[in-house]
Motif scaffolding. Structure first.
Motif, PDB file in Angstrom:
ATOM      1  N   ASN A  68       1.024  -1.091   0.051  1.00  0.00           N
ATOM      2  CA  ASN A  68       0.067  -0.014  -0.041  1.00  0.00           C
ATOM      3  C   ASN A  68       0.935   1.161  -0.068  1.00  0.00           C
ATOM      4  N   SER A  69       2.024   1.224   0.841  1.00  0.00           N
ATOM      5  CA  SER A  69       2.832   2.374   0.992  1.00  0.00           C
ATOM      6  C   SER A  69       3.331   2.717  -0.602  1.00  0.00           C
ATOM      7  N   ALA A  70       3.731   1.322  -1.019  1.00  0.00           N
ATOM      8  CA  ALA A  70       4.545   1.560  -2.400  1.00  0.00           C
ATOM      9  C   ALA A  70       3.630   2.249  -3.483  1.00  0.00           C
ATOM     10  N   GLU A 128       1.707   6.496  -6.913  1.00  0.00           N
ATOM     11  CA  GLU A 128       0.446   7.519  -7.326  1.00  0.00           C
ATOM     12  C   GLU A 128       0.854   8.840  -7.310  1.00  0.00           C
ATOM     13  N   LYS A 129       1.587   9.206  -6.292  1.00  0.00           N
ATOM     14  CA  LYS A 129       2.108  10.799  -5.913  1.00  0.00           C
ATOM     15  C   LYS A 129       2.933  11.020  -7.179  1.00  0.00           C
ATOM     16  N   CYS A 130       3.804  10.029  -7.315  1.00  0.00           N
ATOM     17  CA  CYS A 130       4.871  10.472  -8.585  1.00  0.00           C
ATOM     18  C   CYS A 130       4.105  10.456  -9.958  1.00  0.00           C
ATOM     19  N   LEU A 131       3.040   9.831 -10.106  1.00  0.00           N
ATOM     20  CA  LEU A 131       2.275  10.014 -11.327  1.00  0.00           C
ATOM     21  C   LEU A 131       1.717  11.159 -11.319  1.00  0.00           C
ATOM     22  N   ASN A 132       0.953  11.763 -10.078  1.00  0.00           N
ATOM     23  CA  ASN A 132       0.358  12.783 -10.144  1.00  0.00           C
ATOM     24  C   ASN A 132       1.146  13.895 -10.225  1.00  0.00           C
TER      25      ASN A 132
END
Length: 184
Positions: free
Chosen positions: A6-8, A13-17
């Protein structure tokens, strides 16, 4: 291990955003208020984003209109835009600033595509680093006897699938932005 996954996923997701936000600030020939996101105005000694000092609207396809709420700040906003790396000089009529985006030349389009690919590659590296760090944490858990060899192998397969999904998402976002730039 579920926490690690979940952490990964959250980090990926943050990187993509972050990549998508970075793409929104790339000047692609049409007026987009996001190009002003990185421009800060020295307003009463504090660096202030333009969108907190003025109304920003798209008047035409290639014209941004900036209307300050405090008319005494119009020259400060003007100077900040000129000092920024946007590459467009605003026209100041005393009430509003207008930014007219020029048509992109073929050379400038190619530069922007290179920049987009560079951003995508940096995002992929970040995704791979998240994968590596997560696998290292689970390997440490295996050394401590918290996880079995089979669990580790299954986890590595699952994290690789997740990594592949986000790399594909990055490629899709880059292809979409590249298509946008080349079709203008």
């Amino acid at each position: 291990m579920k926490d690690q996954m979940n952490s990964a996923k959250e980090k990926m997701e943050k990187c993509l955003n972050s990549l998508k936000h970075e793409y929104s600030t790339v000047r692609a020939g049409r007026a987009n208020p996001a190009v002003l996101d990185k421009v800060l105005v020295d307003y009463y000694g504090a660096p202030t984003p333009i969108n907190q000092m003025a109304a920003i609207s798209v008047a035409e396809a290639r014209v941004l209109v900036i209307q300050p709420w405090d008319m005494s700040s119009i020259n400060l906003i003007d100077k900040a835009i000129q000092a920024s790396e946007i590459g467009i000089n605003p026209t100041n009529d005393g009430k509003v600033l207008r930014l007219t985006f020029p048509q992109l030349t073929e050379e400038r389009r190619k530069e922007l595509v290179k920049q987009i690919k560079k951003f995508a590659e940096e995002a992929k590296v970040t995704i791979r680093n998240v994968r590596r760090d997560t696998i290292d944490k689970v390997k440490t858990m295996k050394k401590n006897g918290e996880v079995t060899e089979d669990d580790l192998a299954n986890f590595e397969k699952d994290i690789q699938k997740l990594t592949d999904k986000y790399v594909a998402d990055i490629d899709a976002a880059a292809a979409e932005k590249e298509k946008e730039i080349l079709s203008i």
